[in-house]
Motif scaffolding. Structure first.
Motif, PDB file in Angstrom:
ATOM      1  N   UNK A  12      -2.070   7.469  -9.403  1.00 60.11           N
ATOM      2  CA  UNK A  12      -3.483   7.114  -9.197  1.00 60.11           C
ATOM      3  C   UNK A  12      -3.916   7.471  -7.771  1.00 60.11           C
ATOM      4  N   UNK A  13      -5.098   8.096  -7.684  1.00 59.06           N
ATOM      5  CA  UNK A  13      -5.654   8.496  -6.387  1.00 59.06           C
ATOM      6  C   UNK A  13      -6.471   7.380  -5.744  1.00 59.06           C
ATOM      7  N   UNK A  14      -7.201   6.626  -6.562  1.00 66.31           N
ATOM      8  CA  UNK A  14      -8.137   5.616  -6.058  1.00 66.31           C
ATOM      9  C   UNK A  14      -7.399   4.295  -5.838  1.00 66.31           C
ATOM     10  N   UNK A  15      -7.007   4.043  -4.609  1.00 71.78           N
ATOM     11  CA  UNK A  15      -6.221   2.855  -4.259  1.00 71.78           C
ATOM     12  C   UNK A  15      -7.074   1.925  -3.399  1.00 71.78           C
ATOM     13  N   UNK A  16      -7.282   0.692  -3.875  1.00 70.51           N
ATOM     14  CA  UNK A  16      -8.076  -0.283  -3.122  1.00 70.51           C
ATOM     15  C   UNK A  16      -7.156  -1.403  -2.638  1.00 70.51           C
ATOM     16  N   UNK A  17      -7.160  -1.627  -1.347  1.00 72.33           N
ATOM     17  CA  UNK A  17      -6.255  -2.597  -0.737  1.00 72.33           C
ATOM     18  C   UNK A  17      -7.047  -3.828  -0.291  1.00 72.33           C
ATOM     19  N   UNK A  18      -6.540  -5.013  -0.673  1.00 72.64           N
ATOM     20  CA  UNK A  18      -7.124  -6.258  -0.153  1.00 72.64           C
ATOM     21  C   UNK A  18      -6.138  -6.844   0.866  1.00 72.64           C
ATOM     22  N   UNK A  74       0.807  -1.225   0.000  1.00 72.02           N
ATOM     23  CA  UNK A  74       0.000   0.000   0.000  1.00 72.02           C
ATOM     24  C   UNK A  74       0.840   1.276   0.000  1.00 72.02           C
ATOM     25  N   UNK A  75       1.980   1.272   0.697  1.00 69.79           N
ATOM     26  CA  UNK A  75       2.802   2.487   0.730  1.00 69.79           C
ATOM     27  C   UNK A  75       3.591   2.665  -0.561  1.00 69.79           C
ATOM     28  N   UNK A  76       4.005   1.555  -1.187  1.00 68.02           N
ATOM     29  CA  UNK A  76       4.697   1.655  -2.483  1.00 68.02           C
ATOM     30  C   UNK A  76       3.772   2.255  -3.537  1.00 68.02           C
ATOM     31  N   UNK A  77       2.482   1.933  -3.468  1.00 65.76           N
ATOM     32  CA  UNK A  77       1.517   2.533  -4.384  1.00 65.76           C
ATOM     33  C   UNK A  77       1.536   4.057  -4.256  1.00 65.76           C
ATOM     34  N   UNK A  78       1.576   4.526  -3.034  1.00 63.51           N
ATOM     35  CA  UNK A  78       1.457   5.963  -2.794  1.00 63.51           C
ATOM     36  C   UNK A  78       2.644   6.749  -3.326  1.00 63.51           C
ATOM     37  N   UNK A  79       3.827   6.132  -3.352  1.00 62.21           N
ATOM     38  CA  UNK A  79       5.017   6.896  -3.745  1.00 62.21           C
ATOM     39  C   UNK A  79       5.430   6.680  -5.192  1.00 62.21           C
ATOM     40  N   UNK A  80       4.798   5.726  -5.897  1.00 62.74           N
ATOM     41  CA  UNK A  80       5.234   5.465  -7.275  1.00 62.74           C
ATOM     42  C   UNK A  80       4.177   5.774  -8.325  1.00 62.74           C
ATOM     43  N   UNK A  81       2.909   5.778  -7.967  1.00 59.55           N
ATOM     44  CA  UNK A  81       1.866   5.959  -8.975  1.00 59.55           C
ATOM     45  C   UNK A  81       1.104   7.262  -8.784  1.00 59.55           C
TER      46      UNK A  81
END
Length: 400
Positions: free
Chosen positions: A94-100, A85-92
């Protein structure tokens, strides 16, 4: 519509937001042409290309990195596991992040296929026409259990191959991509030159691999694709085989094939060397292999087809009596970019029309038992007037 999309620009995003907006707009146009309601992207290359997402565990058999869901209206959702989840925030962007999360923390859905289905359902697209990476050049990055479960959820949807649309977009490089391609090609030719001059009798193929890899990193690479390095009669035909502990001896043709990656883009070339003087036959076959490559290059320009490039090379080989030794008949090269091997290819019968902005590797090859495997590979950019050579490293056989 795309212009109105808000894009974050975290510090690890590789391109400005404007670049991703252009890519998203082009994909939306392709989706409209093919009446696709949504596209599900699962591969490392496509998620990085469209969203900027980077992660180090794409090769893991355990980790499930992420997927991107893109709708016909330009809405983009990233679905990924809890640990990423944190790697998503710093590399992409995209605003809409869904975590499973298997543990259901923060009320998360507990598995990937359910999470994807939840996104599609909430967007009203679970029964729509959905594009996936099912065709040539792609492998859906999902294990069989997850894929089967997802397909069960989407039994009322129409699943089609989004591959041709994606390849059409990725085939034409932007100015920023071309800058990246030129940089990685420059790294490659400098590393090849340094490594070729380091070869000595008794050096093993693996030692040569380590030397060229060190040089690639020294000149700015951030990764090295597995290289094909082989020398000696029993090794000549073992294409795509990794380097071995076999020592390189005098009189043996030495082939190096591949290249580094830098900022997500790759170079892929071939050069050959020999310790001592080549035999007359080795020199003849090597020189003809270069001539065959140059024949293909002479023909390349916008408007001709990829199949015609291959046909020109094939006919040139036959006209000069070398058809018996021609190993790549019907296929003489491939595109290159965020993958080291991309579509389209220089393949006989291909009706793909060459356009400015495409980047190719061209590599006709020849083999004669006891003499060697002969050929060079060049990386080129299709321009308005013809092509630009991206790998201006000398084509002569390197005599050491």
């Amino acid at each position: 519509m795309v212009e109105a999309i808000t894009m974050r620009e975290p510090f690890m995003l590789e391109f400005p937001a404007s670049e991703y907006k252009k890519r998203l707009k082009l994909l939306m146009e392709k989706m409209e042409e093919n009446a696709m309601d949504a596209v599900i992207l699962t591969t490392k290359e496509n998620t990085r290309y469209f969203t900027g997402y980077q992660l180090i565990v794409w090769g893991s058999g355990i980790s499930k990195p992420a997927c991107a869901i893109i709708t016909k209206d330009g809405e983009v959702t990233m679905v990924s596991g809890y640990s990423n989840r944190e790697a998503l925030k710093v590399t992409t962007w995209v605003e809409d992040l869904r975590i499973w999360d298997p543990l259901g923390r923060d009320d998360a859905i507990t598995n990937l296929p359910d999470a994807i289905y939840d996104v599609l359902t909430k967007k009203g697209l679970a029964k729509g026409k959905i594009g996936m990476e099912t065709g040539v050049g792609f492998r859906i990055h999902m294990n069989t259990t997850d894929y089967s479960k997802l397909m069960g959820h989407l039994q009322d949807a129409a699943i089609i191959d989004a591959g041709p649309s994606i390849w059409d977009l990725r085939a034409i490089k932007s100015e920023l991509e071309i800058s990246h391609m030129k940089n990685v090609c420059n790294i490659n030719i400098k590393a090849y030159e340094k490594a070729l001059n380091s070869i000595y009798p008794g050096m093993t193929e693996l030692e040569l691999f380590r030397e060229i890899s060190k040089a690639m990193f020294e000149f700015g690479a951030d990764e090295v694709f597995p290289l094909g390095i082989r020398a000696g009669a029993e090794r000549y035909t073992q294409s795509n085989c990794p380097p071995s502990e076999r020592p390189i001896e005098k009189g043996e043709i030495i082939l190096i094939d591949g290249g580094p990656g830098c900022k997500g883009y790759y170079s892929d070339i071939i050069r050959e060397a020999i310790i001592g003087q080549p035999s007359d036959r080795q020199k003849e076959l090597y020189d003809f292999s270069v001539a065959a490559c140059e024949k293909g290059l002479e023909f390349i320009k916008p408007g001709v087809t990829a199949g015609e490039v291959c046909q020109v090379v094939d006919e040139f080989v036959d006209a000069h009596g070398y058809g018996k030794y021609y190993e790549t008949r019907g296929w003489v090269g491939h595109s290159i970019g965020v993958s080291i091997h991309e579509m389209p290819t220089f393949e006989l019968g291909s009706e793909l029309i060459l356009k400015s902005g495409m980047v190719f590797a061209i590599e006709p090859a020849f083999y004669e038992e006891g003499e060697g495997w002969f050929g060079i590979e060049e990386n080129i950019l299709i321009t308005d007037k013809g092509y630009e050579l991206l790998t201006p490293l000398k084509r002569d056989l390197w005599i050491l």
